[in-house]
Write a protein that holds these residues in place. Structure first.
Motif, short mmCIF file in Angstrom:
data_model
loop_
_atom_site.label_atom_id
_atom_site.label_comp_id
_atom_site.label_asym_id
_atom_site.label_seq_id
_atom_site.Cartn_x
_atom_site.Cartn_y
_atom_site.Cartn_z
N VAL A 285 27.52 30.71 50.33
CA VAL A 285 28.00 32.09 50.34
C VAL A 285 28.55 32.40 48.94
O VAL A 285 29.41 31.67 48.44
N GLY A 286 28.08 33.47 48.32
CA GLY A 286 28.50 33.80 46.96
C GLY A 286 29.64 34.81 46.91
O GLY A 286 29.63 35.79 47.65
N THR A 287 30.61 34.54 46.05
CA THR A 287 31.75 35.45 45.86
C THR A 287 31.87 35.82 44.38
O THR A 287 31.85 34.96 43.51
N PHE A 288 32.02 37.12 44.12
CA PHE A 288 32.24 37.61 42.77
C PHE A 288 33.72 37.52 42.44
O PHE A 288 34.56 38.06 43.14
N MET A 289 34.05 36.79 41.35
CA MET A 289 35.46 36.68 40.96
C MET A 289 35.63 36.95 39.47
O MET A 289 36.19 36.14 38.72
N GLY A 290 35.14 38.13 39.06
CA GLY A 290 35.34 38.54 37.67
C GLY A 290 36.82 38.62 37.31
O GLY A 290 37.20 38.47 36.15
N ALA A 291 37.67 38.86 38.32
CA ALA A 291 39.11 38.92 38.07
C ALA A 291 39.73 37.54 38.29
O ALA A 291 40.61 37.35 39.13
N HIS A 292 39.25 36.58 37.52
CA HIS A 292 39.76 35.20 37.61
C HIS A 292 40.77 34.94 36.49
O HIS A 292 41.69 34.16 36.63
N VAL B 176 36.33 45.49 35.28
CA VAL B 176 35.92 44.88 36.56
C VAL B 176 35.60 45.98 37.57
O VAL B 176 34.57 45.94 38.26
N VAL B 177 36.47 46.98 37.63
CA VAL B 177 36.33 48.07 38.61
C VAL B 177 35.12 48.96 38.30
O VAL B 177 34.31 49.27 39.18
N CYS B 178 35.02 49.38 37.05
CA CYS B 178 34.04 50.43 36.72
C CYS B 178 32.66 49.89 36.38
O CYS B 178 31.67 50.59 36.49
N GLU B 179 32.61 48.63 35.91
CA GLU B 179 31.34 48.12 35.42
C GLU B 179 30.83 46.94 36.27
O GLU B 179 29.70 46.95 36.76
N MET B 180 31.70 45.94 36.45
CA MET B 180 31.22 44.72 37.10
C MET B 180 30.94 44.91 38.59
O MET B 180 29.87 44.55 39.08
N ILE B 181 31.92 45.47 39.32
CA ILE B 181 31.74 45.60 40.78
C ILE B 181 30.51 46.45 41.11
O ILE B 181 29.70 46.04 41.94
N PRO B 182 30.33 47.61 40.45
CA PRO B 182 29.11 48.38 40.75
C PRO B 182 27.83 47.59 40.45
O PRO B 182 26.87 47.65 41.23
N ALA B 183 27.83 46.81 39.35
CA ALA B 183 26.62 46.05 39.01
C ALA B 183 26.35 44.95 40.04
O ALA B 183 25.21 44.73 40.46
N VAL B 184 27.41 44.27 40.44
CA VAL B 184 27.26 43.19 41.44
C VAL B 184 26.76 43.77 42.76
O VAL B 184 25.85 43.23 43.40
N ARG C 240 25.10 46.60 43.22
CA ARG C 240 23.73 47.10 43.05
C ARG C 240 22.72 45.97 43.23
O ARG C 240 21.68 46.15 43.83
N GLN C 241 23.06 44.80 42.71
CA GLN C 241 22.13 43.67 42.81
C GLN C 241 22.24 42.94 44.14
O GLN C 241 21.46 42.03 44.42
N GLY C 242 23.20 43.31 44.97
CA GLY C 242 23.36 42.67 46.27
C GLY C 242 23.49 41.16 46.16
O GLY C 242 22.96 40.41 46.97
N ILE C 243 24.23 40.71 45.16
CA ILE C 243 24.20 39.31 44.79
C ILE C 243 25.48 38.57 45.20
O ILE C 243 25.62 37.37 44.96
#
Ligand code: IZC
Ligand code: ZN
Length: 366
Positions: free
Chosen positions: A124-131, A148-156, A158-161
């Motif tokens: 199971v994959g978790t995005f943790m750009g705010a590490h 993280v809010v405006c760029e990373m989360i939307p990109a993550v 969008r890719q359903g990753i």
């Protein structure tokens, strides 16, 4: 004894203990390099957050990770995951968080997806750009949180990753306010929430990581080493799963362990356990070590510990439909142990008691 009957493998466990495949619901196994060289500092008593503030710790792993190729990241994580499998783990949650730029975080999430596709373990994959706040944003955590809010989360999204978004809500890392903004954006983009809450420093009663987890409806709140009764009550009231990481307490060496007994006895919380496998505070692949530490330091019973690394762990990563119990309709994940009862399993220390591990009906370690 193994024999083949009508094309199917029949295994005689000889009366040994059989459990569901283990679920490790909190790890950071995709990274470059290691932090062995920081052990000297730790031995001299330099605190974890001071090493980080000095540009080491997570930030040293970020430099090594950015320098590694996709193939190198994959190969290093594969070694760790196969070691986990030998110790009985068949489902693992993995966080990104050593890239700390949109491109690098997406690259790590792609490696995680590739590991899931190519290894017999379920991931199971978790995005943790705010590490952590990367060097490029040093001293301006607000601006990085904004990225993280405006760029990373939307990109993550969008890719359903990634399925989850996690935040290191900690003194000197991300404040409760920044964490709230990030987790609300994650929610807006369809990512479920997790939070590193009350790991190192004690947060105040009103603005605790646990309280935030309850407020944003997180799936899990992890660590909870210093969480107040009020925080625990809020977790219970909001159905947030607590994930405890006793190997991290052990490695931090400060004798502060989460209050598992209070969580279970007073608040009836479904306590899950994980390795936290990462190069800084828990360099181990062994959920069996975690079981022993849960026995000795969290005072959990063998039955509570088994639930913590199976059914409750599956719930903490929303995988209860295919993992965590031996039930018709779930994945065929199980472990045959070199032990005849549960007491033995959580009592032995530092040795591998798994004798056969099966994932999705296939023997992956024997
Ligand atoms: O690399 O230090 N606590 N993140 C939050 C970690 C430990 C991993 C690390
Ligand atoms: Zn962690």
């Amino acid at each position: 004894v193994t024999e083949t009957v009508a094309g199917l493998t029949r295994v005689d466990a000889g009366g040994a203990l059989v459990t569901p495949g283990l679920v490790d619901p909190h790890t950071h196994v995709v990274y470059g390099g290691n932090r062995a060289a920081e052990m000297k500092l730790k031995q001299q008593g330099v605190p974890y957050l001071d090493i980080l503030a000095g540009g080491g710790g997570i930030l040293s792993t970020v430099r090594a990770t950015r320098a590694a190729s996709d193939e190198e990241l994959f190969a290093a994580a594969e070694v760790r995951l196969l070691e986990m499998a030998r110790y009985g783990t068949t489902t693992v949650e993995i966080k990104s968080g050593y890239g700390l730029s949109t491109a690098e975080e997406l690259r790590i999430l792609r490696v995680i997806a590739e590991l899931d596709a190519r290894l017999p373990i379920s991931i199971v994959g978790t995005f943790m750009g705010a590490h952590a706040v990367p060097a490029e944003f040093r001293g301006d955590a607000d601006a990085y949180a904004e990225t993280v809010v405006c760029e990373m989360i939307p990109a993550v999204a969008r890719q359903g990753i990634a399925r989850f978004c996690d935040v290191f809500c900690e003194r000197g890392v991300f404040t409760v306010e920044q964490s709230r903004r990030i987790l609300e954006a994650a929610s807006d983009h369809g990512l479920a929430r997790k939070i590193h809450a009350d790991e190192i420093a004690v947060s105040g009663d009103e603005e605790s990581g646990a309280g935030l987890a309850a407020e944003v409806g997180a799936t899990s709140a992890d660590h909870l080493r210093a969480t107040s009764d009020q925080g625990l009550k809020e977790l219970a009231a909001n159905g947030v799963s607590p994930v405890l990481l006793p190997a991290t307490s052990f490695c931090l060496g400060d004798q502060r362990y989460a209050r598992a007994r209070v969580m279970i006895d007073e608040y009836d919380l479904p306590v899950a356990l994980a390795t936290d496998d990462n190069p800084g505070t828990s360099p181990t692949e062994s959920l069996q070590l975690v079981m022993a530490l849960a026995t000795l330091n969290l005072k959990m019973s063998p039955e509570e510990i088994l639930a913590g690394i199976t059914v409750n762990a599956a719930r903490a990563i929303s995988r209860e439909r295919d993992a965590g119990t031996l039930e018709l309709g779930k994945r065929g994940d199980l472990v045959i142990w070199r032990a005849y009862d549960l007491d033995m399993l959580s009592y032995r220390l530092g040795v591998n008691q798994a004798s056969m591990v099966v994932a999705a009906g296939v023997i992956i370690a024997n």
